[in-house]
Design a protein around this motif. Sequence first.
Motif, short mmCIF file in Angstrom:
data_model
loop_
_atom_site.label_atom_id
_atom_site.label_comp_id
_atom_site.label_asym_id
_atom_site.label_seq_id
_atom_site.Cartn_x
_atom_site.Cartn_y
_atom_site.Cartn_z
N ASP A 56 44.52 49.80 38.64
CA ASP A 56 44.43 49.38 36.96
C ASP A 56 45.84 49.38 36.74
N ASN A 57 46.73 49.58 37.66
CA ASN A 57 48.42 49.43 37.31
C ASN A 57 48.88 48.21 37.93
N ASP A 59 42.47 40.25 35.37
CA ASP A 59 42.07 40.05 34.15
C ASP A 59 43.28 39.42 33.46
N ILE A 60 43.17 38.70 32.47
CA ILE A 60 44.22 37.95 31.60
C ILE A 60 44.78 39.43 30.63
N ILE A 102 39.62 36.69 35.71
CA ILE A 102 38.43 37.18 35.27
C ILE A 102 38.85 37.46 33.91
N SER A 103 38.15 36.87 32.86
CA SER A 103 38.52 37.09 31.57
C SER A 103 37.68 36.54 30.66
N SER A 104 37.29 37.07 29.44
CA SER A 104 36.38 36.57 28.50
C SER A 104 36.99 35.61 27.34
N ASP A 119 40.79 30.05 40.37
CA ASP A 119 39.66 29.75 39.73
C ASP A 119 39.77 30.37 38.47
N PHE A 120 38.93 30.25 37.30
CA PHE A 120 39.08 30.93 36.15
C PHE A 120 37.70 31.33 35.61
#
Length: 94
Positions: free
Chosen positions: A25-26, A46-47, A74-76, A93-94
């Motif tokens: 996570d870092n 993640d963005i 990877i993001s919403s 990819d996005f």
Amino acid sequence: RLYEDAVRKYLLFHDYSMEIICAVDNADDILTAVRKEHGKGIYFLDIDLGTGKEGIELGKEIRELDPDGYIIFISSHSELSLTILEYQITATDF
């Protein structure tokens, strides 16, 4: 660890001879691993990392260290997809 589990299951299901080298996570730990491995990697980022360093900035740093690696965001936040192009990260990819 949701994404890590999904990638691990995918690799097992398709019997790919790959392994997860780093799942953290870092952002600094990821950069340390990239410097250490010296090979072409596949990076799922993640963005919005929820830290001082955002995923797009991290992707740019990874691209400098691993110019041939694959970066997948990877993001919403689909509205940020054009921002990736502006940073010239060359995301896979996005």
